[in-house]
Design an enzyme around this catalytic site. Sequence first.
Site, PDB file in Angstrom:
ATOM      1  N   CYS A 110      -4.549 -11.386 -23.282  1.00 36.39           N
ATOM      2  CA  CYS A 110      -3.439 -12.944 -22.697  1.00 36.39           C
ATOM      3  C   CYS A 110      -4.027 -13.564 -23.849  1.00 36.39           C
ATOM      4  O   CYS A 110      -3.576 -14.883 -23.883  1.00 36.39           O
ATOM      5  CB  CYS A 110      -5.349 -13.366 -21.984  1.00 36.39           C
ATOM      6  SG  CYS A 110      -6.868 -13.292 -22.523  1.00 36.39           S
ATOM      7  N   ASP A 150       0.555  -1.299   0.128  1.00 35.78           N
ATOM      8  CA  ASP A 150       0.486   0.140  -0.405  1.00 35.78           C
ATOM      9  C   ASP A 150       0.712   0.856  -0.178  1.00 35.78           C
ATOM     10  O   ASP A 150       1.913   1.115   0.545  1.00 35.78           O
ATOM     11  CB  ASP A 150      -0.850   0.524   0.800  1.00 35.78           C
ATOM     12  CG  ASP A 150      -1.962   1.457   0.949  1.00 35.78           C
ATOM     13  OD1 ASP A 150      -2.823   0.869   0.521  1.00 35.78           O
ATOM     14  OD2 ASP A 150      -1.704   2.519   1.179  1.00 35.78           O
ATOM     15  N   ASN A 164      -8.121   2.105  -8.131  1.00 38.41           N
ATOM     16  CA  ASN A 164      -7.551   2.131  -9.328  1.00 38.41           C
ATOM     17  C   ASN A 164      -7.734   1.550 -10.746  1.00 38.41           C
ATOM     18  O   ASN A 164      -7.120   0.483 -10.441  1.00 38.41           O
ATOM     19  CB  ASN A 164      -6.975   3.765  -9.717  1.00 38.41           C
ATOM     20  CG  ASN A 164      -5.376   3.058  -9.616  1.00 38.41           C
ATOM     21  OD1 ASN A 164      -4.606   2.932 -10.101  1.00 38.41           O
ATOM     22  ND2 ASN A 164      -4.831   2.665  -7.785  1.00 38.41           N
ATOM     23  N   ARG A 189     -14.411   2.600   7.603  1.00 38.05           N
ATOM     24  CA  ARG A 189     -14.525   1.673   6.500  1.00 38.05           C
ATOM     25  C   ARG A 189     -13.852   0.614   6.576  1.00 38.05           C
ATOM     26  O   ARG A 189     -13.278  -0.628   6.600  1.00 38.05           O
ATOM     27  CB  ARG A 189     -15.162   1.546   4.978  1.00 38.05           C
ATOM     28  CG  ARG A 189     -13.851   2.232   4.706  1.00 38.05           C
ATOM     29  CD  ARG A 189     -14.591   3.158   3.896  1.00 38.05           C
ATOM     30  NE  ARG A 189     -13.242   4.462   2.617  1.00 38.05           N
ATOM     31  CZ  ARG A 189     -12.969   4.960   2.712  1.00 38.05           C
ATOM     32  NH1 ARG A 189     -13.505   5.518   4.177  1.00 38.05           N
ATOM     33  NH2 ARG A 189     -12.591   5.940   2.327  1.00 38.05           N
ATOM     34  N   CYS A 223     -14.496   6.901  -4.159  1.00 38.72           N
ATOM     35  CA  CYS A 223     -15.034   6.766  -2.492  1.00 38.72           C
ATOM     36  C   CYS A 223     -14.751   8.333  -2.885  1.00 38.72           C
ATOM     37  O   CYS A 223     -15.385   8.659  -1.390  1.00 38.72           O
ATOM     38  CB  CYS A 223     -13.883   6.487  -2.086  1.00 38.72           C
ATOM     39  SG  CYS A 223     -13.793   4.506  -2.660  1.00 38.72           S
ATOM     40  N   GLU A 276      -5.470   1.751 -13.041  1.00 38.78           N
ATOM     41  CA  GLU A 276      -3.912   1.577 -14.127  1.00 38.78           C
ATOM     42  C   GLU A 276      -3.335   0.780 -13.529  1.00 38.78           C
ATOM     43  O   GLU A 276      -2.803  -0.244 -13.660  1.00 38.78           O
ATOM     44  CB  GLU A 276      -2.944   3.009 -13.095  1.00 38.78           C
ATOM     45  CG  GLU A 276      -4.072   4.237 -14.299  1.00 38.78           C
ATOM     46  CD  GLU A 276      -4.986   5.328 -13.672  1.00 38.78           C
ATOM     47  OE1 GLU A 276      -5.978   4.819 -12.390  1.00 38.78           O
ATOM     48  OE2 GLU A 276      -5.511   5.430 -14.486  1.00 38.78           O
ATOM     49  N   THR A 277      -3.737   0.890 -11.365  1.00 42.37           N
ATOM     50  CA  THR A 277      -2.949  -0.381 -10.727  1.00 42.37           C
ATOM     51  C   THR A 277      -3.888  -1.292 -10.985  1.00 42.37           C
ATOM     52  O   THR A 277      -2.913  -2.944 -11.876  1.00 42.37           O
ATOM     53  CB  THR A 277      -2.911  -0.388  -9.320  1.00 42.37           C
ATOM     54  OG1 THR A 277      -2.441   0.705  -8.735  1.00 42.37           O
ATOM     55  CG2 THR A 277      -1.917  -1.343  -8.727  1.00 42.37           C
ATOM     56  N   CYS A 331     -10.197 -12.697 -19.108  1.00 38.60           N
ATOM     57  CA  CYS A 331      -9.233 -11.364 -18.265  1.00 38.60           C
ATOM     58  C   CYS A 331     -10.166 -10.024 -18.131  1.00 38.60           C
ATOM     59  O   CYS A 331     -10.707  -9.625 -18.495  1.00 38.60           O
ATOM     60  CB  CYS A 331      -7.235 -11.432 -18.476  1.00 38.60           C
ATOM     61  SG  CYS A 331      -7.151 -10.197 -19.760  1.00 38.60           S
TER      62      CYS A 331
HETATM   63 ZN   LIG Z   1      -7.625 -11.529 -21.641  1.00 38.30          ZN
END
Ligand SMILES: [Zn+2]
Length: 340
Positions: free
Chosen positions: A247, A59, A130, A70, A186, A132-133, A170
């Site tokens: 994939c 993190d 997010n 939360r 959020c 991107e990650t 995927c």
């Molecule tokens: Zn795929």
Amino acid sequence: MDPSDRERYSRQILYRPIGAAGQEKLLAARAAIVGCGALGSNQAALLARAGVGELRIIDRDYVEQSNLQRQTLFTESDAAQCLPKAVAAEAHLKQANSRVRVCGIVADLTPENAAELLSGIHLIVDGTDNFETRYLINDFAVQEAIPWVYGAAVGSYGATMTIVPGETPCLACLFPEPPSGMHATCDTEGILGSAASAVASIQVAEALKLLVGDTKALHRKLISFDVWENRFQAVNPGAPADDCPVCRRREFAHLSGDRAVQITLCGRNSVQIHERRRPVDFAELASKLQPLGSVRSNPFVMQFSVDPYELTIFPDGRAIIKGTTDPGLARSLYARYIGA
Ligand SMILES: [Zn+2]
């Protein structure tokens, strides 16, 4: 299994699809949780208590008071100390289960560090906020043939899907491009802790099925629900897409770093600056900044407030600049106060 483990995990061993053999597999398993907010907190607590042998929690952020509603792992004291979430999570999880290895890693998962931070891992659980990650995780997981469990929650809505490379579609089969423009986060729409907990619980059930090898039991759907408006649906995602760039064609654009790294923290009125291989000496920097604003620090982060901005600096030189969403301004604040 030693007698104290047999006692500790007795109710899980009694559950037939896990049993003693499944518990042995869990104790030998290594899982990574990427992102330790609302989803990651719940995932980490459930997986550590279930006895997953090694948990790596990655993190990039620190605990704030607005997280406590939360993010169930953290306490008021963590927020008061601005502890990095990975550090606070590791400490709390070790108290919940001292018999598993929990390793909190304070870092942003990037194309450069993904192979190192995720090496030797059997499974990745998505606790990010997010896309991107998530696309980076998807590239890495498909490349290395590691299953991963996607999850997202915002407002009262939650969604999850389990990706087994070579078997299921995927993330890029379903959504070839990350959503563009403004999307709900959020920080703009709010979030119910119960929506996040529900997603995390389904993700962890899938993680346990994968780790004990009961892949027949996977739900194999794109599940989404709204706990306030009482909508629940499960859509069959079909077969992997014939032309999927990830994939099928095995083009890992997010992992090769061909795409620009997103530095704004979506919806948070903050910008993250990556400044690699520039370790920061907190004592030296504190003495430089003390005359200019208020400075406080712990061994893991240093926080410098100069109205209306707040700079949170990590020892590796990474910083989160709060009070702006303008990357240019954030870079100039970084250069002015931390160094060019
Ligand atoms: Zn795929």
